[in-house]
Design an enzyme around this catalytic site. Structure first.
Site, mmCIF file in Angstrom:
data_model
loop_
_atom_site.group_PDB
_atom_site.id
_atom_site.type_symbol
_atom_site.label_atom_id
_atom_site.label_comp_id
_atom_site.label_asym_id
_atom_site.label_seq_id
_atom_site.Cartn_x
_atom_site.Cartn_y
_atom_site.Cartn_z
ATOM 1 N N ARG A 62 82.084 19.594 2.351
ATOM 2 C CA ARG A 62 83.502 19.839 2.008
ATOM 3 C C ARG A 62 84.384 18.665 2.447
ATOM 4 O O ARG A 62 85.492 18.485 1.950
ATOM 5 C CB ARG A 62 83.982 21.163 2.614
ATOM 6 N N TYR A 113 100.819 21.185 -20.170
ATOM 7 C CA TYR A 113 99.691 22.102 -20.284
ATOM 8 C C TYR A 113 100.122 23.513 -19.838
ATOM 9 O O TYR A 113 100.806 23.658 -18.816
ATOM 10 C CB TYR A 113 98.556 21.570 -19.403
ATOM 11 N N ASP A 179 100.011 13.497 -16.122
ATOM 12 C CA ASP A 179 98.743 14.080 -16.564
ATOM 13 C C ASP A 179 98.240 13.214 -17.718
ATOM 14 O O ASP A 179 98.828 13.201 -18.802
ATOM 15 C CB ASP A 179 98.969 15.534 -17.001
ATOM 16 N N LYS A 204 87.619 17.428 -19.738
ATOM 17 C CA LYS A 204 87.842 17.064 -21.130
ATOM 18 C C LYS A 204 87.091 15.769 -21.474
ATOM 19 O O LYS A 204 85.891 15.752 -21.460
ATOM 20 C CB LYS A 204 89.351 16.971 -21.393
HETATM 21 C C1 LIG Z 1 92.623 21.383 -19.539
HETATM 22 C C2 LIG Z 1 93.823 20.716 -19.030
HETATM 23 C C3 LIG Z 1 94.248 20.913 -17.706
HETATM 24 C C4 LIG Z 1 93.540 21.861 -16.763
HETATM 25 O O1 LIG Z 1 92.278 21.393 -16.418
HETATM 26 P P1 LIG Z 1 91.043 22.363 -16.007
HETATM 27 O O2 LIG Z 1 89.940 21.400 -15.780
HETATM 28 O O3 LIG Z 1 90.831 23.309 -17.142
HETATM 29 O O4 LIG Z 1 91.446 23.079 -14.776
HETATM 30 C C5 LIG Z 1 95.363 20.221 -17.285
HETATM 31 N N1 LIG Z 1 96.039 19.389 -18.103
HETATM 32 C C6 LIG Z 1 95.662 19.183 -19.381
HETATM 33 C C7 LIG Z 1 96.441 18.250 -20.239
HETATM 34 C C8 LIG Z 1 94.549 19.843 -19.890
HETATM 35 O O5 LIG Z 1 94.195 19.642 -21.169
#
Ligand SMILES: *Cc1c(COP(=O)(O)O)cnc(C)c1O
Length: 388
Positions: A62, A113, A179, A204
């Site tokens: 951790r 998001y 992001d 993603k």
């Molecule tokens: C999917 C997504 C998230 C969240 O990510 P997770 O891995 O599903 O927790 C945050 N921001 C964007 C732009 C996303 O497409």
């Protein structure tokens, strides 16, 4: 000499492998580490608790994991930051950034998001949040206790683009978190435009194969320390196997991103002239780039398209054969979903409307298949709905 992106993607986090006598990075699944010198082990534990990236002994998984650290180092190199801190998911990464803002006032630029929007609004982390709908509202929303500005560009799901450097200029001392999930480090490096935190849902494009959940924040060494402390305290660690897979995927990231972008350009143009389609949102289409960010801040239009139909779009999804109806994006295969009922379901309806998330909107996350096969699938489904 700075390496090219493709070279970096292949070699980052692997520079010591030849010396180790291996070609593939080792996968370290240890949850704990033998402490042959107890006193030194205690000192190492203290070093991690202070937020350090490394110490002599990982002590406990951790606190540190060498496989995850390889992925972090590689991602930091691709984003052009000192360091990166990986998390169990994108949401865990966003949570850590919000917590690091010391529960002060947060400004969020909509649209973001749906999960981020809901996290900020539900009171769980209890920062005061001001949502704004455009950069021109930013100066008026700033307060003396503003600790963070959060934005997404291109944004989910309508691909709105925001001038990062302009936000940073207005923000002054306040850290700006971007992001960067949609653009990936291949198309955009927000830190080079002044962003303090660059966040990815690694689930993603970074994963790219739809089989890993993860998140990562790229930032300065100074900001990374508190993020690691939060990770230790909340236990939001990335599993080493996930770290291994994410690192394994990075060498092909530039190829995947560019191949999917090529397909998306073709599909966006064809969608724009289809009689069943009322509107197409894609940064590469004429008129979509009001601030002239394509080619400067964002080097390519990417591979997410959203489009509106004239009538209920759900039947279109139901008539597709090749394209998978699913949330998520950035995989090698093409996915489609209905933001109003899925990814942005928990965003209040009025905010959804103000962000342009109409009930007629579909989001297409284009993969690396043959563009003509994807178009045949879409065209057939759209024509069936037109004829119905
Ligand atoms: C999917 C997504 C998230 C969240 O990510 P997770 O891995 O599903 O927790 C945050 N921001 C964007 C732009 C996303 O497409």
């Amino acid at each position: 000499m700075e390496l090219g992106t493709r070279t970096m993607a292949v070699h980052a986090g692997r520079n010591d492998l030849a010396r180790l006598g291996v070609h593939a990075p080792p996968l370290d699944l240890s949850s704990t580490y033998p402490l042959l010198d107890h006193e030194q082990g205690g000192l190492d534990l203290g070093t991690f608790a202070d937020g350090a990236a490394t110490a002599g002994n990982p002590v406990y998984s951790r606190l540190h994991n060498p496989t995850v650290a390889r992925f972090e180092n590689a991602l930091a190199e691709l984003e052009g930051t000192d360091e990166a801190v990986a998390y169990a998911s994108g949401m865990a990464a966003i949570t850590a950034v919000i917590m690091a803002s010391a529960r002060a006032h947060v400004i969020a630029l909509r649209p973001i998001y749906g999960g981020t929007d809901h996290l900020l609004g539900c009171g769980l982390l209890s920062p005061e949040v001001t949502y704004i709908n455009g950069i021109e509202q930013l100066a008026g929303a700033l307060r003396p206790d503003t600790g963070l500005i959060l934005l997404e560009t291109p944004a989910n799901p309508c691909l709105d683009m925001i001038d990062i450097a302009e936000v940073v200029r207005i923000a002054g001392e306040v850290p700006v978190a971007v992001d960067n999930t949609f653009a990936t480090p291949i198309l955009q490096n927000p830190a080079k435009h002044g962003a303090a935190y660059v966040i990815h849902s690694a689930t993603k494009y970074l994963s790219g194969h739809g089989d890993v959940l993860g998140g990562v924040v790229a930032c300065s060494a100074e900001l990374a320390g508190p993020l690691r402390q939060i990770r230790i305290l909340t236990g939001s660690v990335l599993h080493p196997l996930a770290g291994y897979l994410l690192h394994r995927g990075l060498p092909t990231l530039p190829l995947r991103v560019l191949a999917a972008q090529h397909n998306a350009g073709i599909l966006a143009e064809r969608l724009a002239t289809h009689p069943a389609v009322a509107a197409v949102h894609y940064p590469g289409l004429p008129g979509a780039d009001a601030y002239g960010l394509l080619g400067s801040q964002l080097s390519g239009a990417g591979s997410i398209i959203s489009f509106e139909t004239y009538s209920d779009p759900i039947p279109v999804i139901e008539k597709l054969n090749l394209i998978t109806p699913a949330v998520s994006l950035g995989s090698v295969d093409t996915l489609i979903q209905h933001p109003a009922s899925l990814t942005h379901r928990l965003v209040p309806e009025q905010a959804r409307r103000e962000s342009g998330i109409s009930p007629l909107l579909l989001r297409l996350a284009v993969g690396i298949e043959d563009a003509n096969d994807l178009w045949a699938d879409l065209d057939t489904a759209l024509n069936l709905v037109l004829a119905a």
